[in-house]
Structure formats: C-alpha cells, structure tokens
Design a protein around this motif. Structure first.
Motif, PDB file in Angstrom:
ATOM      1  N   LYS A 196       0.835  -1.203   0.000  1.00  0.00           N
ATOM      2  CA  LYS A 196       0.000   0.000   0.000  1.00  0.00           C
ATOM      3  C   LYS A 196       0.865   1.247   0.000  1.00  0.00           C
ATOM      4  O   LYS A 196       0.597   2.203  -0.735  1.00  0.00           O
ATOM      5  CB  LYS A 196      -0.910   0.030   1.236  1.00  0.00           C
ATOM      6  CG  LYS A 196      -2.130  -0.847   1.151  1.00  0.00           C
ATOM      7  CD  LYS A 196      -2.945  -0.667   2.418  1.00  0.00           C
ATOM      8  CE  LYS A 196      -4.180  -1.497   2.456  1.00  0.00           C
ATOM      9  NZ  LYS A 196      -4.938  -1.296   3.711  1.00  0.00           N
ATOM     10  N   ALA A 197       1.916   1.243   0.820  1.00  0.00           N
ATOM     11  CA  ALA A 197       2.826   2.394   0.885  1.00  0.00           C
ATOM     12  C   ALA A 197       3.543   2.581  -0.446  1.00  0.00           C
ATOM     13  O   ALA A 197       3.675   3.712  -0.937  1.00  0.00           O
ATOM     14  CB  ALA A 197       3.820   2.205   2.024  1.00  0.00           C
ATOM     15  N   LEU A 251       4.229   5.397  -5.676  1.00  0.00           N
ATOM     16  CA  LEU A 251       4.216   5.343  -7.142  1.00  0.00           C
ATOM     17  C   LEU A 251       3.153   6.264  -7.728  1.00  0.00           C
ATOM     18  O   LEU A 251       3.389   6.930  -8.742  1.00  0.00           O
ATOM     19  CB  LEU A 251       3.999   3.898  -7.614  1.00  0.00           C
ATOM     20  CG  LEU A 251       5.170   2.955  -7.386  1.00  0.00           C
ATOM     21  CD1 LEU A 251       4.750   1.515  -7.699  1.00  0.00           C
ATOM     22  CD2 LEU A 251       6.380   3.352  -8.199  1.00  0.00           C
ATOM     23  N   ARG A 252       1.987   6.316  -7.096  1.00  0.00           N
ATOM     24  CA  ARG A 252       0.931   7.226  -7.568  1.00  0.00           C
ATOM     25  C   ARG A 252       1.396   8.677  -7.487  1.00  0.00           C
ATOM     26  O   ARG A 252       1.178   9.468  -8.400  1.00  0.00           O
ATOM     27  CB  ARG A 252      -0.345   7.047  -6.757  1.00  0.00           C
ATOM     28  CG  ARG A 252      -1.126   5.801  -7.092  1.00  0.00           C
ATOM     29  CD  ARG A 252      -2.345   5.685  -6.161  1.00  0.00           C
ATOM     30  NE  ARG A 252      -3.102   4.506  -6.438  1.00  0.00           N
ATOM     31  CZ  ARG A 252      -4.152   4.463  -7.252  1.00  0.00           C
ATOM     32  NH1 ARG A 252      -4.570   5.558  -7.843  1.00  0.00           N
ATOM     33  NH2 ARG A 252      -4.789   3.331  -7.460  1.00  0.00           N
ATOM     34  N   LYS A 272       3.305  13.535 -10.189  1.00  0.00           N
ATOM     35  CA  LYS A 272       4.336  14.559 -10.315  1.00  0.00           C
ATOM     36  C   LYS A 272       4.923  14.544 -11.726  1.00  0.00           C
ATOM     37  O   LYS A 272       5.129  15.596 -12.336  1.00  0.00           O
ATOM     38  CB  LYS A 272       5.431  14.334  -9.282  1.00  0.00           C
ATOM     39  CG  LYS A 272       6.463  15.410  -9.241  1.00  0.00           C
ATOM     40  CD  LYS A 272       7.456  15.177  -8.129  1.00  0.00           C
ATOM     41  CE  LYS A 272       8.481  16.299  -8.088  1.00  0.00           C
ATOM     42  NZ  LYS A 272       9.468  16.102  -7.035  1.00  0.00           N
ATOM     43  N   ALA A 273       5.201  13.372 -12.254  1.00  0.00           N
ATOM     44  CA  ALA A 273       5.777  13.250 -13.590  1.00  0.00           C
ATOM     45  C   ALA A 273       4.795  13.744 -14.654  1.00  0.00           C
ATOM     46  O   ALA A 273       5.189  14.412 -15.609  1.00  0.00           O
ATOM     47  CB  ALA A 273       6.177  11.809 -13.869  1.00  0.00           C
TER      48      ALA A 273
END
Length: 60
Positions: free
Chosen positions: A30-31, A36-37, A42-43
């Motif tokens: 989950k972390a 990654l989200r 941001k990307a």
C-alpha cells in the motif's frame, strides 16, 4: 490424541505468523502504491501544457 492437539496448536501458531507476515506485506505494498501514484502524478504534471491559443481554437 495429545499429539493431534499439539499439532493443531502448532498449526494455529504458524497460521497466525503467516497472516501477520501477509498483513505486513499488504501494508508495504500500500505504501509503495501511494509512492508510485505520487511519482506518477508529479511526472505527469511536468508534461508540456497545451497553448492557450490552441485551447481556445479547440473550444470554438
């Protein structure tokens, strides 16, 4: 009969350990998913934006 009870108790203990390990792995995943989200957002926010002239032309 006593051996069966001991075996069941040992199995229950092993199952509890396995469940605890799986719960820990779920929390770690989950972390990682959240990280990654955040990185993806941001990307994607750094991608070139559409020009205002092009946007205006598309809305006409």
């Amino acid at each position: 009969m006593n051996n069966i009870i001991t075996s069941e108790a040992e199995m229950d203990a092993r199952v509890q350990v396995e469940i605890a390990e799986l719960q820990k792995q779920i929390e770690e995943l989950k972390a990682e998913n959240a990280r990654l989200r955040k990185a993806l957002l941001k990307a994607s926010s750094n991608l070139p934006k559409m020009s205002s002239k092009l946007k205006s032309a598309l809305y006409e």
